[in-house]
Design an enzyme around this catalytic site. Sequence first.
Site, PDB file in Angstrom:
ATOM      1  N   ASP A 366     -12.497   4.207  11.123  1.00 25.23           N
ATOM      2  CA  ASP A 366     -12.141   3.871   9.737  1.00 25.23           C
ATOM      3  C   ASP A 366     -13.388   3.499   8.940  1.00 25.23           C
ATOM      4  OD1 ASP A 366     -10.539   2.360   7.448  1.00 25.23           O
ATOM      5  OD2 ASP A 366      -9.016   3.347   8.667  1.00 25.23           O
ATOM      6  N   LYS A 476      -8.677  10.686   7.463  1.00 24.71           N
ATOM      7  CA  LYS A 476      -7.857   9.754   6.669  1.00 24.71           C
ATOM      8  C   LYS A 476      -8.500   9.684   5.287  1.00 24.71           C
ATOM      9  CE  LYS A 476      -6.403   4.866   6.609  1.00 24.71           C
ATOM     10  NZ  LYS A 476      -6.533   3.590   7.324  1.00 24.71           N
ATOM     11  N   ASP A 478      -8.647   8.170   1.838  1.00 24.43           N
ATOM     12  CA  ASP A 478      -8.209   6.916   1.222  1.00 24.43           C
ATOM     13  C   ASP A 478      -8.524   6.913  -0.275  1.00 24.43           C
ATOM     14  OD1 ASP A 478      -7.173   4.371   1.105  1.00 24.43           O
ATOM     15  OD2 ASP A 478      -8.536   3.518   2.603  1.00 24.43           O
ATOM     16  N   ASN A 480      -8.651   3.568  -3.090  1.00 27.11           N
ATOM     17  CA  ASN A 480      -8.350   2.141  -3.032  1.00 27.11           C
ATOM     18  C   ASN A 480      -8.393   1.358  -4.328  1.00 27.11           C
ATOM     19  OD1 ASN A 480      -7.651   1.376  -0.329  1.00 27.11           O
ATOM     20  ND2 ASN A 480      -9.654   2.164   0.251  1.00 27.11           N
ATOM     21  N   CYS A 526      -3.894   8.192   2.147  1.00 31.30           N
ATOM     22  CA  CYS A 526      -3.835   6.728   2.135  1.00 31.30           C
ATOM     23  C   CYS A 526      -4.265   6.288   0.738  1.00 31.30           C
ATOM     24  CB  CYS A 526      -4.798   6.193   3.202  1.00 31.30           C
ATOM     25  SG  CYS A 526      -4.892   4.397   3.258  1.00 31.30           S
ATOM     26  N   ASP A 548      -0.311  -0.880   4.219  1.00 34.63           N
ATOM     27  CA  ASP A 548      -1.199  -1.738   5.018  1.00 34.63           C
ATOM     28  C   ASP A 548      -0.397  -2.824   5.718  1.00 34.63           C
ATOM     29  OD1 ASP A 548      -3.476  -0.393   4.480  1.00 34.63           O
ATOM     30  OD2 ASP A 548      -4.328  -1.854   3.094  1.00 34.63           O
TER      31      ASP A 548
HETATM   32  C1  DGJ Z   1      -7.226   0.667   2.734  1.00 35.60           C
HETATM   33  C2  DGJ Z   1      -6.407   1.289   3.810  1.00 35.60           C
HETATM   34  O1  DGJ Z   1      -5.049   1.178   3.498  1.00 35.60           O
HETATM   35  C3  DGJ Z   1      -6.735   0.636   5.142  1.00 35.60           C
HETATM   36  O2  DGJ Z   1      -5.937   1.181   6.144  1.00 35.60           O
HETATM   37  C4  DGJ Z   1      -8.197   0.819   5.440  1.00 35.60           C
HETATM   38  O3  DGJ Z   1      -8.483   2.162   5.659  1.00 35.60           O
HETATM   39  C5  DGJ Z   1      -9.036   0.268   4.308  1.00 35.60           C
HETATM   40  N1  DGJ Z   1      -8.642   0.823   3.043  1.00 35.60           N
HETATM   41  C6  DGJ Z   1     -10.495   0.542   4.530  1.00 35.60           C
HETATM   42  O4  DGJ Z   1     -11.261   0.153   3.476  1.00 35.60           O
END
Ligand code: DGJ
Length: 732
Positions: A366, A476, A478, A480, A526, A548
């Site tokens: 990750d 994965k 992501d 955020n 994600c 999460d």
């Molecule tokens: C948010 C994701 O939902 C987590 O699972 C993880 O990958 C973090 N970001 C890493 O920064």
Amino acid sequence: MSIIVDEEALVFQLDAKDVSYLLRIHKYGVPIHLYHGKRLKCACPEKIFEDYMKPYTPCYREGDPDFSLETAPQEYPLYGVTDYRPEALQLTLADGVSSFELQYKSHKVFAGKPVIKGLPATFCNDEEAQTLAVLLQSPDNEQVWVELFYTVFEKYNVITRSAKISNVGNAPFTIHGAASMAIDFPGNGYDTINLGGAYGKERWPDRMTLHTGERRVSSTTGASSHVESPFLMLCDHDATETAGNVYGFNLVYSGNHECVAHVGAAGDTRVLLGINPANFSWLLEPGEDFYTPEAVLVYSDQGIGQMSRTFHDFYRQHLSRSLHAQKVRPVLINNWEATYFDFDHDKIVSIAKKAAEVGVELFVLDDGWFGKRNFDNCSLGDWYVNETKLPGGLRVLANKINDMGMDFGIWVEPEMVSPDSDLYREHPDWCLHTGTGKRYQSRDQLVLDLSRTEVQDYIINAMATVFSSASVAYVKWDMNRPMTNVGSKALAPERQKEVAHRYMLGLYRVMDVLTDRFPDILFEGCAGGGGRFDAGMLHYMPQFWASDDTDAWERCKIQYGTSYVFPPICSGNHVSAVPNHQTQRITPLHTRGNVALSGAFGFELDLTALSKEELTEIKRQVCLYKKIRGLVLDGDFYRIHNPFTENICGWQIVSKDKTEVVAILTQKLFIPNSRNTYFKFQGLDPKGLYQEIETGNNYYGDELMYMGIQNIKLMKDFDSCIFHLRMLPIES
Ligand code: DGJ
């Protein structure tokens, strides 16, 4: 034939498996909605809709007091032309005119589906579906053409809709809102259910009764969001999991959306779905087309459960382009909650070794492997390996993992840039920002401006380099943070409100190119957990990290809600450590496993810190998942006990041929001296004799469904149990 056309009366009957949809062109050229519901035998009734006038409504044509759009059920309504309800299309023409009519011009029926340029959509071959295209034009200026598409899938209770707006004139015009679909349902005796929530509690079903005014579910965060999914359901007040009329509407889109159910003056219910018109506009030049995202319409006359199973069947076969969509998923381990940023080669290898011992098949590295990222405040954009942590780079680690018999996977967050990164220092204007240069940060990061082709190309190249740098079997992807300052330096002032949608088109292009170039990679989406878990993303990535929040009881709720629309296999579910990192709650390991099993299963904890007994339990879970994952991939999902209203959560998955079933029951709190729980199965063969694999106990299907398994002992808080049964061969 799924589409029957009465060419004279211009009545169109669309028949999917058990559902009919009827529309008709009114004598004034307006497409009128006639019916959506249980399949009708009659073909093309000539006159179902009668014109009638209500007091205090303007009439559409002088001398004809019986027709006003305010009371007419329509297919693509407009404002300013006698209707006061929410409109499907908002435009301003070059001369400032914003109120205009649309009238029928022509129609065609063809095999298969139309192309929805630049957007993800469901797919099929020409034998599986038929499409009706109805072309409307603005009669006054003949500049605006709107083509409404209706695709009918013969094997499912599914119709999909979208629209194409074309500028066939000589001057540009501005679109302020363009819905993918609209339907006017008779009356207002409905409940709505949407999937609401927040970070850590995504997609909780929220049911309410429709009243005057509207129920509006939308997003403005730049993503489909944790808060309001692009899904809306209309159902009878008394509809349950197993009974009642249910209409599900889902948008194949990952950006700002709006789903509306509106009760107007005449007491009828209008449903609209599409890109959110808030902060949106699109300048359409002569000769250009604008495509709306696709809306998927599912009808069930057997309750909410049947609606979900239709979405599941349909999405499993017709949504995700990934080669993995039809395959069972590997058991994975992800190091995020085990290490966060604090890892090096040896730590990763030690967790991986334990994982290989218990039968895990894929190791996922990750966040924290690149740039100088030892915390979340830097390095996004600098996609080169931190060799202090991982000497020799990804290839050395991936080879090591491969040598242990596992595949290797990697985390990326390509749509973002940290202000503290080489990428930002080199291209400070590559992030979203408005004219003043103002940039609000979230998690110390900024959003790259994916409306720009050079930014898309940079991401494609940077990711292609990472994916080719080692034996990467899984990614994965992501994302955020929500978007702010949604503006682009590369676009003219009058096009700034196009940025949010242009971002999505850019992202979809990036995904198209990368998933095409790396077809063998299993991609998992994600977005700070499940903040972009939608049909648009699932078109490219067959699974999405659901949340999460991995607390077993919270996950019951999240997975229960997610299953309203998405097949369980689309949901990434991990067993994590206790106390849970989001809720601080302690739940038993077997329950964390049981809950995670119904999806794309994995672990997210430090296996080196577990006891021998715990590792044995983990091994058991891995073995069990490998046995049932075929069922999880394409079985029929039934929600039996609702964790939002009951002290237990229960669901089951039955194989299509009804010979195998897995049921999972999770209890919230143990209540002393309470009545035994009975679990009543659904969807089995009543005459079949089923054997419980663990105990060897035999039960008939009818016994399991009508009497239920009795004396289930759930003896403590957050206890759970699992039943796995197979039908015994019938003796001849
Ligand atoms: C948010 C994701 O939902 C987590 O699972 C993880 O990958 C973090 N970001 C890493 O920064």
